[in-house]
Design a protein around this motif. Sequence first.
Motif, PDB file in Angstrom:
ATOM      1  N   ASP A  40      27.319 -43.850 -29.792  1.00  0.00           N
ATOM      2  CA  ASP A  40      28.492 -44.720 -29.797  1.00  0.00           C
ATOM      3  C   ASP A  40      28.192 -46.191 -29.503  1.00  0.00           C
ATOM      4  O   ASP A  40      27.514 -46.520 -28.543  1.00  0.00           O
ATOM      5  CB  ASP A  40      29.514 -44.227 -28.758  1.00  0.00           C
ATOM      6  N   MET A  41      28.757 -47.044 -30.338  1.00  0.00           N
ATOM      7  CA  MET A  41      28.775 -48.501 -30.198  1.00  0.00           C
ATOM      8  C   MET A  41      27.417 -49.155 -29.973  1.00  0.00           C
ATOM      9  O   MET A  41      27.179 -49.814 -28.972  1.00  0.00           O
ATOM     10  CB  MET A  41      29.738 -48.929 -29.099  1.00  0.00           C
ATOM     11  N   PRO A  42      26.488 -49.046 -30.928  1.00  0.00           N
ATOM     12  CA  PRO A  42      25.213 -49.763 -30.803  1.00  0.00           C
ATOM     13  C   PRO A  42      25.465 -51.265 -30.798  1.00  0.00           C
ATOM     14  O   PRO A  42      26.261 -51.760 -31.591  1.00  0.00           O
ATOM     15  CB  PRO A  42      24.442 -49.323 -32.045  1.00  0.00           C
ATOM     16  N   HIS A  43      24.826 -51.959 -29.882  1.00  0.00           N
ATOM     17  CA  HIS A  43      25.128 -53.388 -29.787  1.00  0.00           C
ATOM     18  C   HIS A  43      23.853 -54.236 -29.751  1.00  0.00           C
ATOM     19  O   HIS A  43      23.188 -54.375 -30.750  1.00  0.00           O
ATOM     20  CB  HIS A  43      26.031 -53.671 -28.585  1.00  0.00           C
ATOM     21  N   GLY A  44      23.488 -54.795 -28.603  1.00  0.00           N
ATOM     22  CA  GLY A  44      22.433 -55.806 -28.501  1.00  0.00           C
ATOM     23  C   GLY A  44      21.050 -55.247 -28.319  1.00  0.00           C
ATOM     24  O   GLY A  44      20.543 -55.160 -27.219  1.00  0.00           O
ATOM     25  N   PHE A  45      20.393 -54.867 -29.406  1.00  0.00           N
ATOM     26  CA  PHE A  45      19.097 -54.214 -29.306  1.00  0.00           C
ATOM     27  C   PHE A  45      17.935 -55.185 -29.181  1.00  0.00           C
ATOM     28  O   PHE A  45      18.093 -56.393 -29.315  1.00  0.00           O
ATOM     29  CB  PHE A  45      18.873 -53.236 -30.460  1.00  0.00           C
ATOM     30  N   SER A  46      16.748 -54.615 -28.933  1.00  0.00           N
ATOM     31  CA  SER A  46      15.536 -55.415 -28.770  1.00  0.00           C
ATOM     32  C   SER A  46      14.350 -54.665 -29.370  1.00  0.00           C
ATOM     33  O   SER A  46      14.326 -53.434 -29.384  1.00  0.00           O
ATOM     34  CB  SER A  46      15.289 -55.700 -27.285  1.00  0.00           C
ATOM     35  N   TYR A  47      13.367 -55.427 -29.829  1.00  0.00           N
ATOM     36  CA  TYR A  47      12.197 -54.878 -30.508  1.00  0.00           C
ATOM     37  C   TYR A  47      10.977 -54.929 -29.601  1.00  0.00           C
ATOM     38  O   TYR A  47      10.728 -55.937 -28.945  1.00  0.00           O
ATOM     39  CB  TYR A  47      11.939 -55.670 -31.785  1.00  0.00           C
ATOM     40  N   HIS A  48      10.223 -53.844 -29.567  1.00  0.00           N
ATOM     41  CA  HIS A  48       8.964 -53.769 -28.817  1.00  0.00           C
ATOM     42  C   HIS A  48       7.836 -53.895 -29.827  1.00  0.00           C
ATOM     43  O   HIS A  48       7.585 -52.971 -30.618  1.00  0.00           O
ATOM     44  CB  HIS A  48       8.889 -52.444 -28.059  1.00  0.00           C
ATOM     45  N   GLU A  49       7.188 -55.038 -29.833  1.00  0.00           N
ATOM     46  CA  GLU A  49       6.162 -55.357 -30.830  1.00  0.00           C
ATOM     47  C   GLU A  49       4.998 -54.367 -30.805  1.00  0.00           C
ATOM     48  O   GLU A  49       4.536 -53.911 -31.856  1.00  0.00           O
ATOM     49  CB  GLU A  49       5.639 -56.786 -30.595  1.00  0.00           C
ATOM     50  N   LEU A  78      16.020 -56.175 -42.802  1.00  0.00           N
ATOM     51  CA  LEU A  78      16.962 -56.550 -41.754  1.00  0.00           C
ATOM     52  C   LEU A  78      17.518 -55.269 -41.143  1.00  0.00           C
ATOM     53  O   LEU A  78      17.905 -54.351 -41.873  1.00  0.00           O
ATOM     54  CB  LEU A  78      18.112 -57.375 -42.345  1.00  0.00           C
ATOM     55  N   PHE A  79      17.564 -55.218 -39.832  1.00  0.00           N
ATOM     56  CA  PHE A  79      18.145 -54.094 -39.114  1.00  0.00           C
ATOM     57  C   PHE A  79      19.439 -54.604 -38.486  1.00  0.00           C
ATOM     58  O   PHE A  79      19.399 -55.546 -37.694  1.00  0.00           O
ATOM     59  CB  PHE A  79      17.182 -53.588 -38.034  1.00  0.00           C
ATOM     60  N   VAL A  80      20.572 -53.994 -38.844  1.00  0.00           N
ATOM     61  CA  VAL A  80      21.878 -54.475 -38.414  1.00  0.00           C
ATOM     62  C   VAL A  80      22.648 -53.335 -37.757  1.00  0.00           C
ATOM     63  O   VAL A  80      22.795 -52.257 -38.352  1.00  0.00           O
ATOM     64  CB  VAL A  80      22.699 -55.013 -39.613  1.00  0.00           C
ATOM     65  N   SER A  81      23.154 -53.587 -36.539  1.00  0.00           N
ATOM     66  CA  SER A  81      23.948 -52.540 -35.877  1.00  0.00           C
ATOM     67  C   SER A  81      25.408 -52.637 -36.308  1.00  0.00           C
ATOM     68  O   SER A  81      25.950 -53.716 -36.484  1.00  0.00           O
ATOM     69  CB  SER A  81      23.825 -52.637 -34.357  1.00  0.00           C
ATOM     70  N   ASN A  82      26.013 -51.465 -36.475  1.00  0.00           N
ATOM     71  CA  ASN A  82      27.415 -51.366 -36.844  1.00  0.00           C
ATOM     72  C   ASN A  82      28.108 -50.535 -35.776  1.00  0.00           C
ATOM     73  O   ASN A  82      27.867 -49.328 -35.663  1.00  0.00           O
ATOM     74  CB  ASN A  82      27.564 -50.725 -38.224  1.00  0.00           C
ATOM     75  N   GLU A  83      28.954 -51.189 -34.986  1.00  0.00           N
ATOM     76  CA  GLU A  83      29.621 -50.523 -33.872  1.00  0.00           C
ATOM     77  C   GLU A  83      30.665 -49.511 -34.329  1.00  0.00           C
ATOM     78  O   GLU A  83      30.948 -48.550 -33.614  1.00  0.00           O
ATOM     79  CB  GLU A  83      30.260 -51.562 -32.954  1.00  0.00           C
ATOM     80  N   THR A 120      30.597 -47.588 -37.212  1.00  0.00           N
ATOM     81  CA  THR A 120      30.016 -46.386 -37.826  1.00  0.00           C
ATOM     82  C   THR A 120      28.893 -45.792 -36.977  1.00  0.00           C
ATOM     83  O   THR A 120      28.266 -44.822 -37.396  1.00  0.00           O
ATOM     84  CB  THR A 120      29.470 -46.692 -39.241  1.00  0.00           C
ATOM     85  N   ASN A 121      28.616 -46.404 -35.808  1.00  0.00           N
ATOM     86  CA  ASN A 121      27.573 -45.911 -34.903  1.00  0.00           C
ATOM     87  C   ASN A 121      26.250 -45.728 -35.648  1.00  0.00           C
ATOM     88  O   ASN A 121      25.665 -44.642 -35.667  1.00  0.00           O
ATOM     89  CB  ASN A 121      27.998 -44.608 -34.233  1.00  0.00           C
ATOM     90  N   SER A 122      25.821 -46.820 -36.263  1.00  0.00           N
ATOM     91  CA  SER A 122      24.619 -46.733 -37.076  1.00  0.00           C
ATOM     92  C   SER A 122      23.863 -48.063 -37.109  1.00  0.00           C
ATOM     93  O   SER A 122      24.395 -49.109 -36.755  1.00  0.00           O
ATOM     94  CB  SER A 122      24.989 -46.309 -38.496  1.00  0.00           C
ATOM     95  N   ILE A 123      22.632 -47.960 -37.568  1.00  0.00           N
ATOM     96  CA  ILE A 123      21.797 -49.124 -37.840  1.00  0.00           C
ATOM     97  C   ILE A 123      21.559 -49.137 -39.344  1.00  0.00           C
ATOM     98  O   ILE A 123      21.027 -48.173 -39.905  1.00  0.00           O
ATOM     99  CB  ILE A 123      20.439 -49.049 -37.092  1.00  0.00           C
ATOM    100  N   TYR A 124      21.994 -50.200 -39.992  1.00  0.00           N
ATOM    101  CA  TYR A 124      21.755 -50.354 -41.422  1.00  0.00           C
ATOM    102  C   TYR A 124      20.452 -51.108 -41.618  1.00  0.00           C
ATOM    103  O   TYR A 124      20.186 -52.088 -40.919  1.00  0.00           O
ATOM    104  CB  TYR A 124      22.892 -51.144 -42.090  1.00  0.00           C
TER     105      TYR A 124
END
Length: 177
Positions: free
Chosen positions: A115-124, A87-92, A94-98
């Motif tokens: 700063d503030m990672p939010h609504g990301f998307s994956y490129h298959e 699972l890839f989870v953004s944390n606004e 800590t400015n990180s992806i867990y």
Amino acid sequence: MKIYISNYLSHSISIINYETLETEREIILNNNIYPHHFCVDKEENKIFIPSLINGTLYAVDIISGKILDSISVGGSLSQIFIHEDELFVSNEDTNSIYIINKYTLEPVTMISVDDMPHGFSYHEKNKRLYVPCINSIVCIDIENKSIYKKIDTDFKAWHLEIDEKKEEIYVSTLDGK
């Protein structure tokens, strides 16, 4: 096929029949769970819900609606994406992806972004996760669990969507521009 809809203020997730657009049922969550972004693991019959409010990631059984497990990650969790067994989870905050193991909910690693990672998307096709941040878009190689590239922007990227056929990225901004 099913459509899953988060009901943030109602603390629930609606499950809709795709063909009839009728509500089949609603999963009622605890009052401290505000579903915003979530992901569905159809193989495991689970919904993973990151909490924006209390920094906890919840694993919820789709059938019973019961919380199966949770992990306190801390901060303001936002978007979530599932790839294979992670699972890839953004944390606004800590400015990180867990990156978290989907079976055990144990942390695998963390990637610092802007700063503030939010609504990301994956490129298959290229196996990369594109993460919008306040003044950049960070591209993460999910196989190597590292930043592949960073693009500085002059706007506050908030959500993005990838059109793989056209090879275009569409970005909405936090400030409505």
